[in-house]
Design a protein around this motif. Structure first.
Motif, PDB file in Angstrom:
ATOM      1  N   TRP A 257       0.853  -1.194   0.000  1.00  0.00           N
ATOM      2  CA  TRP A 257       0.000   0.000   0.000  1.00  0.00           C
ATOM      3  C   TRP A 257       0.888   1.244   0.000  1.00  0.00           C
ATOM      4  O   TRP A 257       1.010   1.961   0.983  1.00  0.00           O
ATOM      5  CB  TRP A 257      -0.892   0.019   1.226  1.00  0.00           C
ATOM      6  CG  TRP A 257      -1.952  -1.044   1.209  1.00  0.00           C
ATOM      7  CD1 TRP A 257      -2.161  -2.004   0.273  1.00  0.00           C
ATOM      8  CD2 TRP A 257      -2.956  -1.234   2.209  1.00  0.00           C
ATOM      9  NE1 TRP A 257      -3.210  -2.794   0.618  1.00  0.00           N
ATOM     10  CE2 TRP A 257      -3.740  -2.345   1.807  1.00  0.00           C
ATOM     11  CE3 TRP A 257      -3.278  -0.593   3.396  1.00  0.00           C
ATOM     12  CZ2 TRP A 257      -4.801  -2.818   2.555  1.00  0.00           C
ATOM     13  CZ3 TRP A 257      -4.336  -1.052   4.143  1.00  0.00           C
ATOM     14  CH2 TRP A 257      -5.103  -2.152   3.724  1.00  0.00           C
ATOM     15  N   ILE A 258       1.507   1.467  -1.116  1.00  0.00           N
ATOM     16  CA  ILE A 258       2.410   2.611  -1.236  1.00  0.00           C
ATOM     17  C   ILE A 258       2.318   3.121  -2.667  1.00  0.00           C
ATOM     18  O   ILE A 258       2.344   2.344  -3.620  1.00  0.00           O
ATOM     19  CB  ILE A 258       3.862   2.209  -0.862  1.00  0.00           C
ATOM     20  CG1 ILE A 258       4.794   3.415  -0.932  1.00  0.00           C
ATOM     21  CG2 ILE A 258       4.369   1.067  -1.713  1.00  0.00           C
ATOM     22  CD1 ILE A 258       6.168   3.130  -0.347  1.00  0.00           C
ATOM     23  N   ARG A 259       2.156   4.446  -2.813  1.00  0.00           N
ATOM     24  CA  ARG A 259       1.938   5.009  -4.137  1.00  0.00           C
ATOM     25  C   ARG A 259       3.233   5.338  -4.860  1.00  0.00           C
ATOM     26  O   ARG A 259       3.285   5.339  -6.084  1.00  0.00           O
ATOM     27  CB  ARG A 259       1.093   6.268  -4.017  1.00  0.00           C
ATOM     28  CG  ARG A 259      -0.299   6.050  -3.452  1.00  0.00           C
ATOM     29  CD  ARG A 259      -0.957   7.383  -3.145  1.00  0.00           C
ATOM     30  NE  ARG A 259      -0.163   8.167  -2.175  1.00  0.00           N
ATOM     31  CZ  ARG A 259      -0.396   9.438  -1.871  1.00  0.00           C
ATOM     32  NH1 ARG A 259      -1.388  10.074  -2.470  1.00  0.00           N
ATOM     33  NH2 ARG A 259       0.347  10.072  -0.983  1.00  0.00           N
ATOM     34  N   GLY A 260       4.288   5.610  -4.107  1.00  0.00           N
ATOM     35  CA  GLY A 260       5.508   6.112  -4.718  1.00  0.00           C
ATOM     36  C   GLY A 260       6.449   5.044  -5.234  1.00  0.00           C
ATOM     37  O   GLY A 260       7.387   5.366  -5.957  1.00  0.00           O
ATOM     38  N   GLN A 261       6.252   3.790  -4.884  1.00  0.00           N
ATOM     39  CA  GLN A 261       7.153   2.713  -5.304  1.00  0.00           C
ATOM     40  C   GLN A 261       6.344   1.530  -5.803  1.00  0.00           C
ATOM     41  O   GLN A 261       5.353   1.138  -5.186  1.00  0.00           O
ATOM     42  CB  GLN A 261       8.048   2.264  -4.143  1.00  0.00           C
ATOM     43  CG  GLN A 261       8.994   3.326  -3.631  1.00  0.00           C
ATOM     44  CD  GLN A 261       9.840   2.809  -2.479  1.00  0.00           C
ATOM     45  OE1 GLN A 261       9.741   1.652  -2.089  1.00  0.00           O
ATOM     46  NE2 GLN A 261      10.670   3.672  -1.935  1.00  0.00           N
ATOM     47  N   ALA A 262       6.795   0.963  -6.926  1.00  0.00           N
ATOM     48  CA  ALA A 262       6.142  -0.234  -7.456  1.00  0.00           C
ATOM     49  C   ALA A 262       6.599  -1.454  -6.649  1.00  0.00           C
ATOM     50  O   ALA A 262       7.798  -1.700  -6.496  1.00  0.00           O
ATOM     51  CB  ALA A 262       6.475  -0.417  -8.928  1.00  0.00           C
ATOM     52  N   ARG A 263       5.624  -2.143  -6.101  1.00  0.00           N
ATOM     53  CA  ARG A 263       5.891  -3.371  -5.358  1.00  0.00           C
ATOM     54  C   ARG A 263       4.852  -4.413  -5.764  1.00  0.00           C
ATOM     55  O   ARG A 263       3.853  -4.093  -6.397  1.00  0.00           O
ATOM     56  CB  ARG A 263       5.822  -3.127  -3.843  1.00  0.00           C
ATOM     57  CG  ARG A 263       6.907  -2.206  -3.318  1.00  0.00           C
ATOM     58  CD  ARG A 263       6.766  -1.981  -1.826  1.00  0.00           C
ATOM     59  NE  ARG A 263       7.774  -1.060  -1.321  1.00  0.00           N
ATOM     60  CZ  ARG A 263       7.819  -0.634  -0.065  1.00  0.00           C
ATOM     61  NH1 ARG A 263       6.888  -1.034   0.806  1.00  0.00           N
ATOM     62  NH2 ARG A 263       8.757   0.203   0.326  1.00  0.00           N
TER      63      ARG A 263
ATOM     64  N   ASN B 155       1.192  -3.468  -7.178  1.00  0.00           N
ATOM     65  CA  ASN B 155       0.367  -2.363  -6.682  1.00  0.00           C
ATOM     66  C   ASN B 155       0.128  -1.354  -7.798  1.00  0.00           C
ATOM     67  O   ASN B 155       0.601  -1.522  -8.932  1.00  0.00           O
ATOM     68  CB  ASN B 155       1.008  -1.718  -5.446  1.00  0.00           C
ATOM     69  CG  ASN B 155       2.345  -1.048  -5.766  1.00  0.00           C
ATOM     70  OD1 ASN B 155       2.788  -1.004  -6.905  1.00  0.00           O
ATOM     71  ND2 ASN B 155       2.982  -0.524  -4.736  1.00  0.00           N
ATOM     72  N   ALA B 156      -0.600  -0.292  -7.476  1.00  0.00           N
ATOM     73  CA  ALA B 156      -1.004   0.676  -8.494  1.00  0.00           C
ATOM     74  C   ALA B 156       0.165   1.468  -9.057  1.00  0.00           C
ATOM     75  O   ALA B 156       0.032   2.098 -10.116  1.00  0.00           O
ATOM     76  CB  ALA B 156      -2.038   1.637  -7.907  1.00  0.00           C
ATOM     77  N   ALA B 157       1.315   1.449  -8.381  1.00  0.00           N
ATOM     78  CA  ALA B 157       2.466   2.207  -8.874  1.00  0.00           C
ATOM     79  C   ALA B 157       3.171   1.520 -10.031  1.00  0.00           C
ATOM     80  O   ALA B 157       4.000   2.137 -10.711  1.00  0.00           O
ATOM     81  CB  ALA B 157       3.461   2.440  -7.726  1.00  0.00           C
ATOM     82  N   PHE B 158       2.869   0.237 -10.283  1.00  0.00           N
ATOM     83  CA  PHE B 158       3.517  -0.458 -11.390  1.00  0.00           C
ATOM     84  C   PHE B 158       3.006   0.119 -12.701  1.00  0.00           C
ATOM     85  O   PHE B 158       1.796   0.182 -12.936  1.00  0.00           O
ATOM     86  CB  PHE B 158       3.240  -1.958 -11.330  1.00  0.00           C
ATOM     87  CG  PHE B 158       3.953  -2.734 -12.401  1.00  0.00           C
ATOM     88  CD1 PHE B 158       5.321  -2.933 -12.345  1.00  0.00           C
ATOM     89  CD2 PHE B 158       3.252  -3.244 -13.496  1.00  0.00           C
ATOM     90  CE1 PHE B 158       5.984  -3.632 -13.351  1.00  0.00           C
ATOM     91  CE2 PHE B 158       3.904  -3.945 -14.494  1.00  0.00           C
ATOM     92  CZ  PHE B 158       5.274  -4.139 -14.421  1.00  0.00           C
ATOM     93  N   PRO B 159       3.903   0.532 -13.619  1.00  0.00           N
ATOM     94  CA  PRO B 159       3.470   1.282 -14.801  1.00  0.00           C
ATOM     95  C   PRO B 159       2.983   0.442 -15.969  1.00  0.00           C
ATOM     96  O   PRO B 159       2.526   0.991 -16.969  1.00  0.00           O
ATOM     97  CB  PRO B 159       4.749   2.042 -15.191  1.00  0.00           C
ATOM     98  CG  PRO B 159       5.860   1.116 -14.780  1.00  0.00           C
ATOM     99  CD  PRO B 159       5.376   0.460 -13.510  1.00  0.00           C
ATOM    100  N   GLY B 160       3.087  -0.879 -15.876  1.00  0.00           N
ATOM    101  CA  GLY B 160       2.769  -1.705 -17.031  1.00  0.00           C
ATOM    102  C   GLY B 160       4.013  -1.951 -17.878  1.00  0.00           C
ATOM    103  O   GLY B 160       5.093  -1.424 -17.606  1.00  0.00           O
TER     104      GLY B 160
END
Length: 346
Positions: A33-39, A60-65
């Motif tokens: 649950w972190i927006r700044g880092q893809a985990r 998580n949502a920070a992963f850009p695809g």
């Protein structure tokens, strides 16, 4: 109590805008649950061959695809130290879940750790999706894929993406493994050929040749002509493919060997109080030869985990050939060689 803190006037605003920010508190509840880092959280682990482990990840949502064929830097903590390695993604573009198949290599710290200890629920870091070995948006009519060992993962991503797109052109896939038991995705490839009548799969086994559908090494059988050829695997296999198909798109997961060109200067590792005479090898090799143990990963300029600050001197990038003499710049130790005297903050 925490709930009381939130109800006090102004405390919620202080919490969200404080020195740590919201991410610092949400990751105490769940590390993803972190927006700044893809985990990503590992949601499934499969060990389907004696030398590989397949991980299914929920990012998580920070992963850009990513694009089919690209790799991602995966980070995992081993003995209290964060280790990073690049791994190609095997799932189709746009999937909600990510898939990595990691081949266990002799002496490979991260691959061995993941093979032995990967488990459901563990959290890994994801960073720097990259790579030019990608499937075109508009796929050619006739495609040849060639892979060896764990080089199959980006090819599987491309095949799965083609199936999802409903590609109807001719596709031939040649995969080499040491033996049938070590051939990753063998069962799925059989199912894919049933679902895609335009797909032909041929397996080649280089040590235990029982069941091999290809005689000898690549190039000994005429596979015909194609509009596009993609090859991924050990350098020897990639070279063999390019000898037959000079325009093939290719990627090798074996670190290249660079010719040593000593400048005769000195390399100073200022943070350790160590100095050596430049022998022409990459800075990472020279640091390790001097007894230092800087963090490193891919050893081929992909993962950036060996990046360190150069405080003075000139270096040559061994991939691009570019020479840089700027002071106070970050350099990748694995693909940088000194040109004269160099000082590093290491």
């Amino acid at each position: 109590m925490f709930t009381e803190t939130l109800t006090r006037p102004g405390r919620l605003l202080d919490l969200l805008t404080g020195p740590h920010g919201l991410d610092r508190y949400t990751e105490l509840v769940d590390r993803t649950w972190i927006r700044g880092q893809a985990r990503a959280r590992v949601v499934a682990v499969r060990r389907t061959t004696p030398r590989s482990v397949t991980l299914t990840l929920a990012p998580n949502a920070a992963f850009p695809g990513f694009r089919a064929g690209q790799h991602v830097n995966l980070s995992v903590e081993i003995d209290g130290r964060r280790r990073t390695r690049p791994y190609s993604l095997a799932n189709a573009e746009g999937d909600a879940r990510l898939e990595l198949t990691v081949g266990r290599h002799e002496g490979g710290l991260v691959s061995t750790y993941l093979y032995e200890h990967a488990r459901r629920g563990m959290v890994v870091g994801l960073d720097s999706v990259a790579g030019d070995f990608t499937l075109p948006t508009v796929a050619p009519d006739r495609i040849l894929f060639v892979s060896g060992g764990s080089g199959i993962t980006p090819v599987m991503s491309m095949l799965r993406t083609l199936r999802a797109r409903g590609h109807r052109g001719q596709v031939t896939f040649v995969h080499y493994a040491r033996c049938a038991d070590e051939a990753c995705y063998r069962g799925e490839l059989t199912a894919l050929t049933a679902a895609m009548p335009n797909l032909a799969v041929r397996h080649g086994y280089t040590r235990d040749t029982r069941g091999s559908q290809l005689p000898g090494r690549f190039g000994s059988t005429d596979l015909g002509r194609y509009d596009a050829v993609f090859a991924c695997g050990p350098a020897a296999l990639v070279d063999a493919v390019r000898a037959v198909y000079p325009d093939a798109e290719s990627e090798s997961f074996v670190p290249p060997v660079y010719a040593a060109r000593s400048s005769g200067g000195s390399v100073v590792f200022a943070g350790s109080g160590v100095a050596v005479t430049d022998d022409g090898r990459p800075l990472l090799d020279q640091a390790e030869a001097a007894g230092l143990r800087p963090e490193s990963g891919c050893r081929m300029g992909i993962c950036f985990s060996c990046t360190r600050r150069k405080t003075s001197g000139t270096v040559r990038n061994l991939i691009s050939g570019a020479v840089s003499s700027a002071d106070a710049e970050d350099v990748q130790l694995c693909v940088s060689a000194p040109v004269g005297d160099v000082t590093l903050d290491l």
